[in-house]
Motif scaffolding. Structure first.
Motif, PDB file in Angstrom:
ATOM      1  N   UNK A 271     -49.810 -17.761  21.071  1.00  0.00           N
ATOM      2  CA  UNK A 271     -50.818 -18.584  20.392  1.00  0.00           C
ATOM      3  C   UNK A 271     -52.233 -18.083  20.627  1.00  0.00           C
ATOM      4  N   UNK A 272     -52.631 -17.888  21.896  1.00  0.00           N
ATOM      5  CA  UNK A 272     -53.991 -17.377  22.125  1.00  0.00           C
ATOM      6  C   UNK A 272     -54.243 -16.014  21.483  1.00  0.00           C
ATOM      7  N   UNK A 273     -53.261 -15.122  21.504  1.00  0.00           N
ATOM      8  CA  UNK A 273     -53.451 -13.788  20.914  1.00  0.00           C
ATOM      9  C   UNK A 273     -53.642 -13.874  19.405  1.00  0.00           C
ATOM     10  N   UNK A 274     -52.880 -14.734  18.742  1.00  0.00           N
ATOM     11  CA  UNK A 274     -53.021 -14.881  17.287  1.00  0.00           C
ATOM     12  C   UNK A 274     -54.377 -15.506  16.956  1.00  0.00           C
ATOM     13  N   UNK A 275     -54.801 -16.518  17.732  1.00  0.00           N
ATOM     14  CA  UNK A 275     -56.108 -17.135  17.473  1.00  0.00           C
ATOM     15  C   UNK A 275     -57.253 -16.140  17.691  1.00  0.00           C
ATOM     16  N   UNK A 276     -57.169 -15.343  18.739  1.00  0.00           N
ATOM     17  CA  UNK A 276     -58.206 -14.341  18.979  1.00  0.00           C
ATOM     18  C   UNK A 276     -58.221 -13.306  17.862  1.00  0.00           C
ATOM     19  N   UNK A 277     -57.044 -12.891  17.392  1.00  0.00           N
ATOM     20  CA  UNK A 277     -56.974 -11.918  16.302  1.00  0.00           C
ATOM     21  C   UNK A 277     -57.600 -12.475  15.030  1.00  0.00           C
ATOM     22  N   UNK A 278     -57.287 -13.719  14.702  1.00  0.00           N
ATOM     23  CA  UNK A 278     -57.874 -14.342  13.502  1.00  0.00           C
ATOM     24  C   UNK A 278     -59.382 -14.458  13.654  1.00  0.00           C
ATOM     25  N   UNK A 279     -59.842 -14.834  14.843  1.00  0.00           N
ATOM     26  CA  UNK A 279     -61.280 -14.935  15.078  1.00  0.00           C
ATOM     27  C   UNK A 279     -61.993 -13.605  14.922  1.00  0.00           C
ATOM     28  N   UNK A 280     -61.399 -12.540  15.468  1.00  0.00           N
ATOM     29  CA  UNK A 280     -61.998 -11.207  15.345  1.00  0.00           C
ATOM     30  C   UNK A 280     -62.008 -10.762  13.882  1.00  0.00           C
TER      31      UNK A 280
ATOM     32  N   UNK B 224     -49.652  -9.835  11.868  1.00  0.00           N
ATOM     33  CA  UNK B 224     -48.232  -9.524  12.019  1.00  0.00           C
ATOM     34  C   UNK B 224     -48.009  -8.466  13.099  1.00  0.00           C
ATOM     35  N   UNK B 225     -48.924  -7.517  13.207  1.00  0.00           N
ATOM     36  CA  UNK B 225     -48.800  -6.495  14.246  1.00  0.00           C
ATOM     37  C   UNK B 225     -48.942  -7.114  15.627  1.00  0.00           C
ATOM     38  N   UNK B 226     -49.893  -8.034  15.795  1.00  0.00           N
ATOM     39  CA  UNK B 226     -50.074  -8.700  17.091  1.00  0.00           C
ATOM     40  C   UNK B 226     -48.843  -9.527  17.437  1.00  0.00           C
ATOM     41  N   UNK B 227     -48.324 -10.278  16.476  1.00  0.00           N
ATOM     42  CA  UNK B 227     -47.118 -11.089  16.725  1.00  0.00           C
ATOM     43  C   UNK B 227     -45.951 -10.183  17.094  1.00  0.00           C
TER      44      UNK B 227
ATOM     45  N   UNK C 120     -56.791  -7.614   5.855  1.00  0.00           N
ATOM     46  CA  UNK C 120     -56.533  -7.447   7.287  1.00  0.00           C
ATOM     47  C   UNK C 120     -55.441  -8.349   7.842  1.00  0.00           C
ATOM     48  N   UNK C 121     -54.783  -9.154   7.026  1.00  0.00           N
ATOM     49  CA  UNK C 121     -53.743 -10.047   7.545  1.00  0.00           C
ATOM     50  C   UNK C 121     -52.579  -9.308   8.197  1.00  0.00           C
ATOM     51  N   UNK C 122     -52.289  -8.049   7.823  1.00  0.00           N
ATOM     52  CA  UNK C 122     -51.209  -7.356   8.538  1.00  0.00           C
ATOM     53  C   UNK C 122     -51.468  -7.204  10.036  1.00  0.00           C
ATOM     54  N   UNK C 123     -52.743  -7.225  10.463  1.00  0.00           N
ATOM     55  CA  UNK C 123     -53.023  -7.141  11.893  1.00  0.00           C
ATOM     56  C   UNK C 123     -52.441  -8.320  12.655  1.00  0.00           C
TER      57      UNK C 123
ATOM     58  N   UNK D 111     -65.165  -4.877   3.294  1.00  0.00           N
ATOM     59  CA  UNK D 111     -64.185  -3.933   3.837  1.00  0.00           C
ATOM     60  C   UNK D 111     -63.197  -4.647   4.766  1.00  0.00           C
ATOM     61  N   UNK D 112     -63.652  -5.660   5.488  1.00  0.00           N
ATOM     62  CA  UNK D 112     -62.800  -6.411   6.399  1.00  0.00           C
ATOM     63  C   UNK D 112     -62.468  -7.779   5.827  1.00  0.00           C
ATOM     64  N   UNK D 113     -62.204  -7.851   4.559  1.00  0.00           N
ATOM     65  CA  UNK D 113     -61.808  -9.106   3.931  1.00  0.00           C
ATOM     66  C   UNK D 113     -60.460  -9.541   4.499  1.00  0.00           C
TER      67      UNK D 113
END
Length: 99
Positions: free
Chosen positions: A19-28, A50-53, A45-48, A39-41
């Motif tokens: 949970x914390x890793x996904x929230x941090x990834x979404x925040x970044x 999935x990569x974190x999960x 970037x949503x595949x990132x 460029x970072x729309x």
């Protein structure tokens, strides 16, 4: 409040970071979108996420389960000693045997 202890094995500890890793990834990703623009729309970037999960699930599956506490299985019940026997009474070793 119940005195419940959670599992502290490495596998469960890593899964607890999901949970914390996904929230941090979404925040970044949202921060990069605000700073760098299109460029970072988020749609790019949503595949990132999935990569974190996937990385956390992979790390969790490779981690040892030393000291794992399964919350679904109740603790083992220690068998109690049978009823006390009267002195001088013989107990049959096999059921169905008469005296």
């Amino acid at each position: 409040m119940a005195n419940k202890t959670g599992c502290r094995c490495p596998r469960c500890t890593i899964r607890g970071l999901m949970g914390p890793a996904v929230l941090i990834t979404i925040g970044v990703l949202f921060l990069l979108h605000e700073v760098r623009g299109s460029m970072f729309d988020f749609s790019n970037t949503w595949p990132f996420i999935l990569i974190v999960i996937g990385a956390i699930l992979l790390a969790s599956s490779l981690a040892p389960m030393d000291g794992h506490i399964d919350s679904m299985v109740p603790p083992p019940v220690v068998p109690q000693a049978g009823p006390p026997t009267m002195p001088g009474s013989a107990q049959n070793s096999l059921p169905g045997q008469g005296r």
